[in-house]
Design a protein around this motif. Structure first.
Motif, PDB file in Angstrom:
ATOM      1  N   GLU A  25      98.992  48.946   9.827  1.00  0.00           N
ATOM      2  CA  GLU A  25      99.205  49.159   8.394  1.00  0.00           C
ATOM      3  C   GLU A  25     100.378  48.327   7.887  1.00  0.00           C
ATOM      4  O   GLU A  25     100.295  47.682   6.836  1.00  0.00           O
ATOM      5  CB  GLU A  25      99.465  50.646   8.142  1.00  0.00           C
ATOM      6  CG  GLU A  25      99.588  51.028   6.686  1.00  0.00           C
ATOM      7  CD  GLU A  25      99.777  52.522   6.518  1.00  0.00           C
ATOM      8  OE1 GLU A  25     100.684  52.903   5.756  1.00  0.00           O
ATOM      9  OE2 GLU A  25      99.029  53.297   7.135  1.00  0.00           O
ATOM     10  N   GLN A  26     101.450  48.300   8.649  1.00  0.00           N
ATOM     11  CA  GLN A  26     102.626  47.523   8.271  1.00  0.00           C
ATOM     12  C   GLN A  26     102.294  46.034   8.257  1.00  0.00           C
ATOM     13  O   GLN A  26     102.728  45.301   7.363  1.00  0.00           O
ATOM     14  CB  GLN A  26     103.763  47.799   9.246  1.00  0.00           C
ATOM     15  CG  GLN A  26     105.083  47.175   8.864  1.00  0.00           C
ATOM     16  CD  GLN A  26     106.194  47.534   9.851  1.00  0.00           C
ATOM     17  OE1 GLN A  26     105.939  47.894  10.998  1.00  0.00           O
ATOM     18  NE2 GLN A  26     107.420  47.436   9.391  1.00  0.00           N
ATOM     19  N   ASN A  27     101.513  45.588   9.217  1.00  0.00           N
ATOM     20  CA  ASN A  27     101.114  44.187   9.285  1.00  0.00           C
ATOM     21  C   ASN A  27     100.278  43.796   8.065  1.00  0.00           C
ATOM     22  O   ASN A  27     100.463  42.711   7.498  1.00  0.00           O
ATOM     23  CB  ASN A  27     100.332  43.930  10.571  1.00  0.00           C
ATOM     24  CG  ASN A  27     100.045  42.467  10.795  1.00  0.00           C
ATOM     25  OD1 ASN A  27     100.908  41.630  10.591  1.00  0.00           O
ATOM     26  ND2 ASN A  27      98.830  42.161  11.209  1.00  0.00           N
ATOM     27  N   ALA A  28      99.384  44.674   7.651  1.00  0.00           N
ATOM     28  CA  ALA A  28      98.563  44.398   6.467  1.00  0.00           C
ATOM     29  C   ALA A  28      99.437  44.302   5.216  1.00  0.00           C
ATOM     30  O   ALA A  28      99.253  43.406   4.387  1.00  0.00           O
ATOM     31  CB  ALA A  28      97.504  45.484   6.295  1.00  0.00           C
ATOM     32  N   ALA A  29     100.402  45.196   5.100  1.00  0.00           N
ATOM     33  CA  ALA A  29     101.312  45.171   3.946  1.00  0.00           C
ATOM     34  C   ALA A  29     102.141  43.882   3.943  1.00  0.00           C
ATOM     35  O   ALA A  29     102.320  43.253   2.893  1.00  0.00           O
ATOM     36  CB  ALA A  29     102.229  46.397   3.965  1.00  0.00           C
ATOM     37  N   LEU A  30     102.615  43.489   5.102  1.00  0.00           N
ATOM     38  CA  LEU A  30     103.393  42.251   5.191  1.00  0.00           C
ATOM     39  C   LEU A  30     102.527  41.037   4.883  1.00  0.00           C
ATOM     40  O   LEU A  30     103.000  40.069   4.273  1.00  0.00           O
ATOM     41  CB  LEU A  30     104.017  42.115   6.578  1.00  0.00           C
ATOM     42  CG  LEU A  30     105.166  43.073   6.878  1.00  0.00           C
ATOM     43  CD1 LEU A  30     105.562  42.984   8.347  1.00  0.00           C
ATOM     44  CD2 LEU A  30     106.357  42.808   5.987  1.00  0.00           C
ATOM     45  N   GLY A  31     101.271  41.089   5.273  1.00  0.00           N
ATOM     46  CA  GLY A  31     100.346  40.002   4.951  1.00  0.00           C
ATOM     47  C   GLY A  31     100.164  39.870   3.450  1.00  0.00           C
ATOM     48  O   GLY A  31     100.122  38.748   2.914  1.00  0.00           O
ATOM     49  N   GLN A  32     100.073  40.989   2.749  1.00  0.00           N
ATOM     50  CA  GLN A  32      99.952  40.958   1.296  1.00  0.00           C
ATOM     51  C   GLN A  32     101.225  40.412   0.656  1.00  0.00           C
ATOM     52  O   GLN A  32     101.168  39.611  -0.282  1.00  0.00           O
ATOM     53  CB  GLN A  32      99.649  42.359   0.753  1.00  0.00           C
ATOM     54  CG  GLN A  32      98.257  42.843   1.069  1.00  0.00           C
ATOM     55  CD  GLN A  32      98.022  44.266   0.578  1.00  0.00           C
ATOM     56  OE1 GLN A  32      98.953  44.985   0.258  1.00  0.00           O
ATOM     57  NE2 GLN A  32      96.760  44.673   0.528  1.00  0.00           N
TER      58      GLN A  32
END
Length: 76
Positions: A25-32
């Motif tokens: 989830e954190q990785n997806a947020a950082l990707g955004q």
């Protein structure tokens, strides 16, 4: 003993799965955030190029005026 070890392993696996979900989830947020930062950077670079173009044009006009004024002073 075996039951206790299995319980510990089960708990560790559950902890790892939970941590993996959090990190995903954190990785997806950082990707955004990265995508937004890249877009903003591109916009700022384009704006900078436009501003530099305007400044170059203004500088050329000022230089032409200075040259005209200098020619008028020398010719007078």
């Amino acid at each position: 003993m075996l039951e206790s070890s299995l319980n510990q392993i089960e708990q560790l696996v559950n902890d790892l799965l939970q941590k993996n979900a959090q990190l995903t989830e954190q990785n997806a947020a950082l990707g955004q955030e990265l995508a937004q930062a890249k877009e903003e950077n591109e916009t700022l670079q384009l704006s900078l190029m436009e501003q530099e173009e305007k400044n170059g044009s203004t500088a050329a006009r000022l230089q032409a005026l200075v040259e005209r004024a200098h020619a008028g002073v020398v010719g007078a």
